[in-house]
Design a protein around this motif. Structure first.
Motif, short mmCIF file in Angstrom:
data_model
loop_
_atom_site.label_atom_id
_atom_site.label_comp_id
_atom_site.label_asym_id
_atom_site.label_seq_id
_atom_site.Cartn_x
_atom_site.Cartn_y
_atom_site.Cartn_z
N LEU A 136 0.92 15.10 9.75
CA LEU A 136 1.59 16.19 10.43
C LEU A 136 2.17 17.17 9.42
CD1 LEU A 136 3.52 14.09 13.08
CD2 LEU A 136 1.47 15.44 13.44
N THR A 137 2.23 18.41 9.81
CA THR A 137 2.74 19.43 8.89
C THR A 137 4.22 19.22 8.61
OG1 THR A 137 3.09 20.91 10.77
CG2 THR A 137 1.04 21.15 9.55
N GLU A 138 4.96 18.62 9.54
CA GLU A 138 6.38 18.36 9.29
C GLU A 138 6.56 17.38 8.14
OE1 GLU A 138 5.54 17.36 12.80
OE2 GLU A 138 5.61 19.48 13.35
N VAL A 139 5.74 16.33 8.11
CA VAL A 139 5.83 15.33 7.04
C VAL A 139 5.46 15.99 5.72
CG1 VAL A 139 4.85 13.17 6.17
CG2 VAL A 139 5.36 13.41 8.59
N GLU A 140 4.47 16.85 5.74
CA GLU A 140 4.06 17.55 4.52
C GLU A 140 5.19 18.44 4.01
OE1 GLU A 140 0.36 20.27 2.95
OE2 GLU A 140 0.06 18.83 4.57
N GLU A 141 5.86 19.13 4.90
CA GLU A 141 6.97 19.99 4.51
C GLU A 141 8.13 19.17 3.93
OE1 GLU A 141 7.14 23.34 4.35
OE2 GLU A 141 5.03 23.26 4.87
N VAL A 142 8.40 18.02 4.54
CA VAL A 142 9.48 17.16 4.04
C VAL A 142 9.14 16.64 2.65
CG1 VAL A 142 10.69 14.97 4.42
CG2 VAL A 142 10.30 16.51 6.33
N VAL A 143 7.89 16.25 2.42
CA VAL A 143 7.47 15.77 1.11
C VAL A 143 7.66 16.87 0.07
CG1 VAL A 143 5.45 15.08 -0.25
CG2 VAL A 143 5.89 14.00 1.94
N LYS A 144 7.28 18.10 0.41
CA LYS A 144 7.44 19.21 -0.54
C LYS A 144 8.91 19.48 -0.84
CE LYS A 144 5.16 22.62 1.29
NZ LYS A 144 4.25 23.64 1.83
N MET A 145 9.75 19.43 0.19
CA MET A 145 11.18 19.70 -0.01
C MET A 145 11.83 18.60 -0.86
SD MET A 145 11.69 22.59 1.23
CE MET A 145 13.44 22.65 1.04
N VAL A 146 11.47 17.35 -0.61
CA VAL A 146 12.02 16.24 -1.40
C VAL A 146 11.56 16.35 -2.84
CG1 VAL A 146 11.89 13.73 -1.73
CG2 VAL A 146 12.31 14.66 0.54
N ARG A 147 10.30 16.70 -3.06
CA ARG A 147 9.78 16.87 -4.42
C ARG A 147 10.55 17.95 -5.17
NH1 ARG A 147 8.19 18.85 -8.76
NH2 ARG A 147 6.22 18.42 -9.76
N LEU A 148 10.75 19.09 -4.52
CA LEU A 148 11.47 20.18 -5.17
C LEU A 148 12.94 19.83 -5.40
CD1 LEU A 148 9.85 23.18 -3.29
CD2 LEU A 148 9.42 22.44 -5.63
N SER A 149 13.53 19.10 -4.47
CA SER A 149 14.92 18.68 -4.62
C SER A 149 15.08 17.74 -5.82
CB SER A 149 15.39 18.00 -3.34
OG SER A 149 16.64 17.41 -3.52
N PRO A 152 6.37 8.22 10.71
CA PRO A 152 5.84 7.14 9.92
C PRO A 152 5.92 7.49 8.44
CG PRO A 152 4.03 8.41 10.81
CD PRO A 152 5.31 8.99 11.38
N LEU A 153 6.16 6.49 7.64
CA LEU A 153 6.32 6.67 6.20
C LEU A 153 4.93 6.83 5.57
CD1 LEU A 153 8.72 6.71 4.27
CD2 LEU A 153 8.30 4.30 3.84
N PRO A 154 4.66 7.97 4.91
CA PRO A 154 3.34 8.15 4.31
C PRO A 154 3.14 7.25 3.10
CG PRO A 154 4.75 10.01 3.77
CD PRO A 154 5.52 9.14 4.72
N SER A 155 1.91 6.89 2.85
CA SER A 155 1.60 6.05 1.69
C SER A 155 1.74 6.87 0.41
CB SER A 155 0.19 5.49 1.80
OG SER A 155 -0.74 6.53 1.65
N ILE A 156 1.78 6.16 -0.71
CA ILE A 156 1.89 6.84 -2.00
C ILE A 156 0.67 7.71 -2.23
CG2 ILE A 156 1.97 6.45 -4.50
CD1 ILE A 156 3.69 3.99 -3.91
N ARG A 157 -0.50 7.23 -1.85
CA ARG A 157 -1.73 8.02 -2.01
C ARG A 157 -1.67 9.30 -1.17
NH1 ARG A 157 -4.91 10.82 -4.10
NH2 ARG A 157 -7.12 10.76 -3.69
N THR A 158 -1.13 9.21 0.04
CA THR A 158 -1.00 10.38 0.88
C THR A 158 -0.04 11.38 0.26
OG1 THR A 158 -1.46 9.06 2.85
CG2 THR A 158 -0.38 11.17 3.19
N ILE A 159 1.05 10.90 -0.29
CA ILE A 159 2.02 11.78 -0.95
C ILE A 159 1.35 12.47 -2.14
CG2 ILE A 159 4.18 11.87 -2.24
CD1 ILE A 159 5.14 9.54 -0.43
N ASN A 160 0.56 11.73 -2.92
CA ASN A 160 -0.16 12.34 -4.03
C ASN A 160 -1.14 13.41 -3.55
OD1 ASN A 160 0.80 11.27 -6.49
ND2 ASN A 160 -0.20 9.32 -6.01
N ARG A 161 -1.81 13.17 -2.43
CA ARG A 161 -2.72 14.18 -1.88
C ARG A 161 -1.96 15.44 -1.47
NH1 ARG A 161 -5.18 9.73 1.22
NH2 ARG A 161 -7.08 9.13 0.14
N ILE A 162 -0.80 15.26 -0.85
CA ILE A 162 0.01 16.41 -0.44
C ILE A 162 0.45 17.20 -1.67
CG2 ILE A 162 2.21 17.08 0.59
CD1 ILE A 162 1.84 14.69 2.53
#
Length: 157
Positions: free
Chosen positions: A66-79, A103-113
């Motif tokens: 979901l785009t919301e999860v992707e946005e949260v991952v980006k915000m956490v990374r920048l933070s 749902p909690l994304p996997s590490i591989r999914t976070i790396n893809r994002i």
């Protein structure tokens, strides 16, 4: 081009209905029997648009998050980056776990994002010490003290 292909399909079905053998139809058009039988099957469906090409693309892609999860991952990374903290996929996952993201994304999914959004660059500038002294134990004799710095799992390449 598409119109020519559509006419070829219509003509082949018309020839088949007139009693011509599939072998001669396929030989004259340079097509396989599977091609011919596919269009015969579609013509029998009763749909008026049977001779149109149909997209083979799936209607949905369950792999994409979901785009919301992707946005949260980006915000956490920048933070984490702005706080001069470790900002890899594992640290982002721990932070998402603390935030209660489901749902909690996997590490591989976070790396893809991170790769998709070009957030994989390293820190710029020279390393600045944080002022915390590295612990050392006094040793007066050889082999009196042994130290190990365990961080893992890290594998040498």
């Amino acid at each position: 081009m598409e119109n020519k292909i559509k006419q070829q399909r219509l003509l082949s079905i018309q020839r088949f209905r007139n009693g011509e053998s599939p072998n001669t139809i396929c030989a004259s058009l340079g097509k396989s029997k599977a091609w011919l039988y596919k269009w015969i099957e579609r013509s029998l469906s009763g749909d008026d648009s049977w001779s149109e090409s149909q997209s083979r693309r799936p209607l949905s892609n369950p792999v994409r998050r979901l785009t919301e999860v992707e946005e949260v991952v980006k915000m956490v990374r920048l933070s984490l980056y702005n706080q001069d903290l470790f900002c890899g996929a594992q640290a982002i996952r721990w932070e998402l776990e603390d935030l209660g993201i489901e749902p909690l994304p996997s590490i591989r999914t976070i790396n893809r994002i991170l790769n998709r959004n070009e957030l994989t660059h390293r820190r710029t500038g020279k390393y600045k010490a944080k002022g915390t002294a590295y612990p050392n134990l006094p040793s007066l004799f050889p082999n009196q003290t042994h130290q190990a710095d365990l961080v893992g799992p890290c594998y040498l390449k």
